[in-house]
Design an enzyme around this catalytic site. Structure first.
Site, short mmCIF file in Angstrom:
data_model
loop_
_atom_site.label_atom_id
_atom_site.label_comp_id
_atom_site.label_asym_id
_atom_site.label_seq_id
_atom_site.Cartn_x
_atom_site.Cartn_y
_atom_site.Cartn_z
CB ALA A 60 -19.76 20.59 1.58
CB ILE A 72 -24.78 39.73 6.71
CG1 ILE A 72 -25.85 38.72 6.27
CG2 ILE A 72 -25.28 40.59 7.86
CD1 ILE A 72 -27.11 39.31 5.73
CD GLU A 105 -13.73 43.38 12.09
OE1 GLU A 105 -12.50 43.46 12.14
OE2 GLU A 105 -14.48 43.50 13.07
CE LYS A 134 -23.36 28.01 7.38
NZ LYS A 134 -23.88 28.06 8.77
CE1 TYR A 166 -20.00 29.35 5.75
CE2 TYR A 166 -21.11 29.66 3.64
CZ TYR A 166 -21.03 29.91 4.99
OH TYR A 166 -21.96 30.72 5.59
CB ILE A 168 -19.36 29.35 10.48
CG1 ILE A 168 -19.16 30.86 10.54
CG2 ILE A 168 -20.77 29.01 10.07
CD1 ILE A 168 -19.39 31.55 9.22
CG MET A 173 -19.08 25.08 18.60
SD MET A 173 -19.94 24.04 19.82
CE MET A 173 -20.83 25.30 20.77
CB SER A 199 -25.01 30.75 3.86
OG SER A 199 -24.54 31.32 2.68
#
Lengths: 378, 378
Positions: free
Chosen positions: B270, B303, B306, B272, B268, B206, B178, B255
């Site tokens: 920033a 969450i 993995e 979100k 990260y 993400i 993406m 998040s």
């Protein structure tokens, strides 16, 4: 040293504030006392610290409680005492800075804040007009060394000339567009070459955006993010070694639209939200890592800059706050190493409170207070 | 139809949640009842609306109060009645969906939500692993039509196969990164070509980022912003004509790090934060412009994906919430056209409350609860 540029920065900080002043003007704001008190205790070194040389490493006005200064508390001595730093300098309580919170600028009544910035080496971005220009004039009166940036060289030249007239220790500029990935490093390199260090980095520039329905222009979003956010990260990253050395300050000028996303500001709000996410996280890391560089986030409402009034006055029928006082509040908050400043404090603080307790009500009030029929589609 | 890709998505939603569970677990959370009730009223059409064809334009489960559905209220009939829309369809109160708020998934007890999504045409990005993969499986059981995207083709193939086994009306995929500016439009075009429309766009992918001190890599920030934010804008923009036609839904997976910027997540956070700024503003414009496309923002905590466990478990010593239930909550919130969902509701809601009333205390608690000695520097 100059570079070519062609577009002016616009100052458009506040699209959703003014309307709320209409319905929130009499509300109690719990933040107001924290950030916009009419009586704040400020600080400077008593002896041997007012270094007016460009390369001076004076570390004035920092809170004694840690790397990131706490908010100044109205009527107490807590917020702005000088710290007992690693150099063994002892802090002293100094006279209060009065004038914040008034409707007009009160430069002459903030002597100790001015003293804190005397001889400091300061970069101000977006300095050719609006709030950035006013910050440059305040800092010039405080006898700081200035490196100004913006896109339009002709405007910058005039601002630099006026800064020198007002008393700046020195003033120079670099013109160019911050959507150029190389400009942030060039600006910081210029500061290093000229001064051998840096005390304060004021990040204030923004790219052009319209107050209207999002029209699906993804490339505009990408470019605005580069100018309003990524270049801030790049400037701070490049400046960090010098700021660590001087135990200096980063000031990030944001907007209430960076906390509350009203309509017609989707790309702009995204960039301002991003600033808060990045720099708030970085502040936490600085505290953990004992990096004594403060980060001050400035949450501004509707300010009477030419570009802001031009952009939103047909939709938001209210009176904007004065850019001169706004600029002074930003400088003061940076010098005092505050976590954040809200300006104008009461309406911005009330909106943030309402966001916390009734976000959908706030959204509805915002929508209801706009002159929607005047919004121009692009 | 497939495209080549090479890197897996990681699901890393919640770096600052788990520690707060330690000290906030018994706190009262005012949001909990809104978003994670154990008894919610849901909706579907009674007659003539359960169109299971790909091109169906069924509009189930929308709130009658306007373009953007309100939150469902626990134990009432308010939140999820079908609206009386422009087509003159009359809403009906339907059986309650039980199961949300439990520690384990409860698919079988949410019949009406499943019915609402039966035959719907849904894009899920970041669907090869973690929460995206689980959303695909839930939607497959609900007999939706699925178009899945992620970087790793081999993983996507397996997920698609399993979706078909679980009962998906159809399932296909497009693999690719993406951060490619062309992929968002390709994905939406594929949906249009295959289905002739779209009912729900779940934006979940993400890019890779590390849980560590910001190392000054500006190019990483730029690239992550492209993947985590700009591509979301591009996907939503490309899909909007079809979503307007179907009066569909956009679901944005974010998040708690997109509302509270803890340490070690600066780039990260920033991205979100930016999502909230953009899509909250867009939601306001949709309401003003009478665009009946809902936007649901998902604020996720820690969450047990993995990638998340691998990234933060050495620093945040707590038990993550189950990805299966998380995925179901996201789908449910999207189907019910909620403004936002917090998951897990109580700790996330408590953190947000603390952010509002004592942000510096929250910052301090977060710093104090991390195993800082285990943070790896890059």
């Amino acid at each position: 040293m100059t570079y070519s540029g062609n577009k002016p920065f616009s100052h458009f900080r506040h699209p959703i504030l003014l309307n709320t002043q209409t319905f929130l003007v009499s509300s109690h704001c719990p933040w107001a006392g924290w950030v916009h008190s009419s009586s704040l205790t400020c600080a400077s070194h008593q002896t041997g610290t007012r270094d007016q040389t460009p390369a001076g490493t004076e570390k004035a006005g920092r809170d004694r409680e840690g790397p990131q200064g706490q908010r100044g508390a109205a009527g107490t001595e807590r917020g702005c005492r000088d710290r007992e730093g690693p150099q063994g300098q002892r802090g002293a309580v100094v006279p209060r800075c009065r004038g914040a919170g008034r409707a007009v600028p009160a430069l002459s009544s903030a002597p100790s804040c001015a003293e804190m910035l005397r001889g400091k080496r300061v970069i101000v971005t977006g300095a050719s007009s609006g709030i950035g220009e006013q910050m440059a004039y305040h800092l010039a009166r405080m006898e700081a060394h200035l490196l100004l940036t913006a896109r339009t060289e002709a405007k910058l030249q005039k601002v630099v000339e006026k800064c020198l007239e007002l008393g700046a220790a020195s003033a120079r500029y670099i013109s160019g567009s911050m959507d150029s990935p190389s400009l942030p490093e060039e600006v910081v390199r210029e500061a290093g070459n000229t001064w051998g260090g840096l005390d304060m980095l004021i990040l204030n520039h923004i790219g052009q955006s319209s107050f209207t329905y999002f029209n699906g222009d993804v490339e505009h979003v990408r470019k605005l993010m580069e100018t309003n956010f990524v270049s801030y990260v790049a400037l701070a990253t490049a400046a960090l070694p010098m700021l660590k050395e001087s135990e200096g300050s980063i000031v990030v000028v944001s907007s209430v639209a960076g906390r509350i996303a009203g309509p017609f500001t989707a790309p702009y709000s995204a960039t301002k939200f991003a600033l808060e996410g990045f720099f708030s996280s970085l502040r936490q890391e600085f505290i953990i890592d004992k990096v004594n560089v403060s980060i001050t986030l400035c949450i501004l409402g509707y300010i009477n800059t030419e570009s802001a009034v031009s952009a939103v006055s047909h939709v938001i029928p209210d009176t904007p706050a004065p850019k001169e006082e706004c600029a002074l509040e930003i400088i003061r908050a940076g010098a005092l190493r505050r976590r954040e400043v809200l300006y104008p404090a009461r309406p911005v603080g009330t909106m943030l409170l309402l966001r916390s307790i009734a976000p959908e009500l706030l959204d509805s009030l915002i929508r209801g207070s706009y002159r929607l029929e005047n919004v121009r589609r692009t």
